[in-house]
Design a protein around this motif. Structure first.
Motif, mmCIF file in Angstrom:
data_model
loop_
_atom_site.group_PDB
_atom_site.id
_atom_site.type_symbol
_atom_site.label_atom_id
_atom_site.label_comp_id
_atom_site.label_asym_id
_atom_site.label_seq_id
_atom_site.Cartn_x
_atom_site.Cartn_y
_atom_site.Cartn_z
ATOM 1 N N TYR A 59 0.827 -1.211 0.000
ATOM 2 C CA TYR A 59 0.000 0.000 0.000
ATOM 3 C C TYR A 59 0.856 1.255 0.000
ATOM 4 O O TYR A 59 0.522 2.245 -0.665
ATOM 5 C CB TYR A 59 -0.924 0.006 1.216
ATOM 6 C CG TYR A 59 -1.819 1.214 1.250
ATOM 7 C CD1 TYR A 59 -2.884 1.331 0.362
ATOM 8 C CD2 TYR A 59 -1.585 2.258 2.141
ATOM 9 C CE1 TYR A 59 -3.701 2.449 0.367
ATOM 10 C CE2 TYR A 59 -2.401 3.378 2.155
ATOM 11 C CZ TYR A 59 -3.447 3.472 1.261
ATOM 12 O OH TYR A 59 -4.243 4.587 1.258
ATOM 13 N N TRP A 190 -8.880 5.708 -7.011
ATOM 14 C CA TRP A 190 -9.303 6.249 -5.721
ATOM 15 C C TRP A 190 -9.923 5.159 -4.851
ATOM 16 O O TRP A 190 -9.706 5.110 -3.639
ATOM 17 C CB TRP A 190 -10.305 7.379 -5.918
ATOM 18 C CG TRP A 190 -9.731 8.690 -6.350
ATOM 19 C CD1 TRP A 190 -10.086 9.433 -7.438
ATOM 20 C CD2 TRP A 190 -8.708 9.449 -5.680
ATOM 21 N NE1 TRP A 190 -9.344 10.589 -7.503
ATOM 22 C CE2 TRP A 190 -8.491 10.625 -6.437
ATOM 23 C CE3 TRP A 190 -7.958 9.238 -4.534
ATOM 24 C CZ2 TRP A 190 -7.562 11.591 -6.070
ATOM 25 C CZ3 TRP A 190 -7.023 10.197 -4.165
ATOM 26 C CH2 TRP A 190 -6.840 11.357 -4.930
ATOM 27 N N ILE A 191 -10.705 4.282 -5.480
ATOM 28 C CA ILE A 191 -11.329 3.186 -4.726
ATOM 29 C C ILE A 191 -10.258 2.279 -4.128
ATOM 30 O O ILE A 191 -10.343 1.856 -2.961
ATOM 31 C CB ILE A 191 -12.275 2.389 -5.642
ATOM 32 C CG1 ILE A 191 -13.433 3.292 -6.111
ATOM 33 C CG2 ILE A 191 -12.811 1.161 -4.926
ATOM 34 C CD1 ILE A 191 -14.362 2.622 -7.099
ATOM 35 N N VAL A 192 -9.217 1.978 -4.928
ATOM 36 C CA VAL A 192 -8.127 1.133 -4.434
ATOM 37 C C VAL A 192 -7.367 1.833 -3.306
ATOM 38 O O VAL A 192 -7.012 1.204 -2.294
ATOM 39 C CB VAL A 192 -7.173 0.765 -5.587
ATOM 40 C CG1 VAL A 192 -5.953 0.026 -5.065
ATOM 41 C CG2 VAL A 192 -7.896 -0.092 -6.620
ATOM 42 N N PHE A 194 -8.386 4.264 -1.158
ATOM 43 C CA PHE A 194 -9.153 4.339 0.097
ATOM 44 C C PHE A 194 -9.442 2.943 0.653
ATOM 45 O O PHE A 194 -9.416 2.736 1.873
ATOM 46 C CB PHE A 194 -10.453 5.107 -0.127
ATOM 47 C CG PHE A 194 -10.276 6.595 -0.123
ATOM 48 C CD1 PHE A 194 -10.297 7.308 1.059
ATOM 49 C CD2 PHE A 194 -10.073 7.294 -1.298
ATOM 50 C CE1 PHE A 194 -10.131 8.680 1.085
ATOM 51 C CE2 PHE A 194 -9.899 8.666 -1.298
ATOM 52 C CZ PHE A 194 -9.927 9.359 -0.105
ATOM 53 N N GLY A 195 -9.716 1.975 -0.245
ATOM 54 C CA GLY A 195 -9.928 0.607 0.221
ATOM 55 C C GLY A 195 -8.677 0.023 0.852
ATOM 56 O O GLY A 195 -8.740 -0.656 1.890
ATOM 57 N N GLY A 196 -7.511 0.312 0.238
ATOM 58 C CA GLY A 196 -6.258 -0.164 0.808
ATOM 59 C C GLY A 196 -5.975 0.452 2.163
ATOM 60 O O GLY A 196 -5.430 -0.211 3.063
ATOM 61 N N VAL A 198 -8.244 1.375 4.345
ATOM 62 C CA VAL A 198 -9.137 0.720 5.309
ATOM 63 C C VAL A 198 -8.596 -0.654 5.693
ATOM 64 O O VAL A 198 -8.583 -1.029 6.877
ATOM 65 C CB VAL A 198 -10.555 0.606 4.713
ATOM 66 C CG1 VAL A 198 -11.443 -0.256 5.618
ATOM 67 C CG2 VAL A 198 -11.171 1.987 4.534
ATOM 68 N N VAL A 199 -8.138 -1.422 4.691
ATOM 69 C CA VAL A 199 -7.612 -2.764 4.972
ATOM 70 C C VAL A 199 -6.364 -2.686 5.846
ATOM 71 O O VAL A 199 -6.210 -3.446 6.815
ATOM 72 C CB VAL A 199 -7.307 -3.490 3.648
ATOM 73 C CG1 VAL A 199 -6.543 -4.788 3.920
ATOM 74 C CG2 VAL A 199 -8.583 -3.786 2.895
#
Length: 262
Positions: A59, A190-192, A194-196, A198-199
């Motif tokens: 990340y 952007w989805i990747v 912000f998702g990364g 969170v993970v």
């Protein structure tokens, strides 16, 4: 949703991207500890540590690459505005070679264009668009210079060629400026990102430490670090729209020079 955030003021971006996620993340260890015993969490510390290191490195590389891209594009946008202003100034000072009446027409058209850039197109770019008024003003420069070329018979051919070369650079700079206003980071990335985030942060919820307060504080600091970098990427993504935006100062200075020139 991403478009709304990237075009929001800096204070709202800070609230949505930095303050709110940090507060929610600090509740994570408290919630997990209510349903999972400390002994169960502690047994997985070693395995979870290896996995967390792998996820964190992957990340971090992606996030660093995204920040570098938007930072370079932001600097390019500033250089584009300066290049547009420099081309306009060059045309203005070379215009007298076309003859008195033609030079006045060209200078008036150029001044009208720059004023429209500041008054009309800058607010339009804040919405991710372009100004029809500014486009018409740019066409007025072409009309004035092409009419001057037809009317002039004894002008300096080399100077006239340079005038049109500068006009071409001005047009290209405007086109580049408008493209920069639309942003550089695509929606799926952007989805990747912000998702990364969170993970990566969620991994810290499942470490077992005896001092729950210390674990909560470490989670909050990690969240603050990750989302502060995301805030930088979001704020710089749209140089003429987001929380940190380019100003038309270079254009304004050239206009000021026009009014002071004889």
């Amino acid at each position: 949703m991403i478009g709304f955030i990237t075009s929001s003021p800096l204070w709202l971006q800070t609230l949505l991207i930095l303050v709110l996620p940090t507060g929610i993340a600090m509740l994570g260890p408290l919630v997990v500890r209510r349903f999972v015993a400390l002994d169960q969490l502690s047994t997985n510390n070693e395995v979870a540590g290896f996995k967390f290191a792998t996820v964190g490195v992957l990340y971090a590389v992606l996030l660093a690459f995204s920040i570098i891209v938007v930072w370079e594009k932001f600097n390019d946008a500033e250089a584009t505005v300066q290049r547009e202003a420099a081309a306009a100034a060059t045309i203005y000072h070379l215009a007298p070679s076309l003859g008195p009446s033609q030079a006045d027409a060209a200078r008036q058209a150029l001044t009208a264009y720059l004023r429209s850039v500041v008054a009309d197109e800058w607010p339009a770019m804040a919405q991710g668009g372009a100004s029809p008024t500014t486009r018409q003003a740019l066409g007025g420069i072409y009309t004035a210079l092409l009419g001057a070329q037809v009317a002039a018979h004894n002008g300096d051919v080399a100077v006239e060629a340079e005038i049109f070369n500068q006009l071409n650079q001005l047009t290209q700079a405007r086109r580049t400026r408008l493209l920069a206003a639309e942003g550089d980071v695509p929606g799926p990335l952007w989805i990747v990102l912000f998702g990364g985030a969170v993970v990566t942060i969620a991994f810290t919820f499942f470490f077992g430490t005896r001092n729950l307060r210390a674990q909560t504080l470490m989670t909050g600091l990690l969240t603050l670090l990750i989302f502060s970098e995301l805030l930088i990427a979001v704020a710089l993504d749209r140089p003429f729209t987001g929380g940190i935006r380019e100003s038309p100062e270079a254009i304004v200075r050239v206009l000021s020079d026009f009014t002071s020139s004889p």
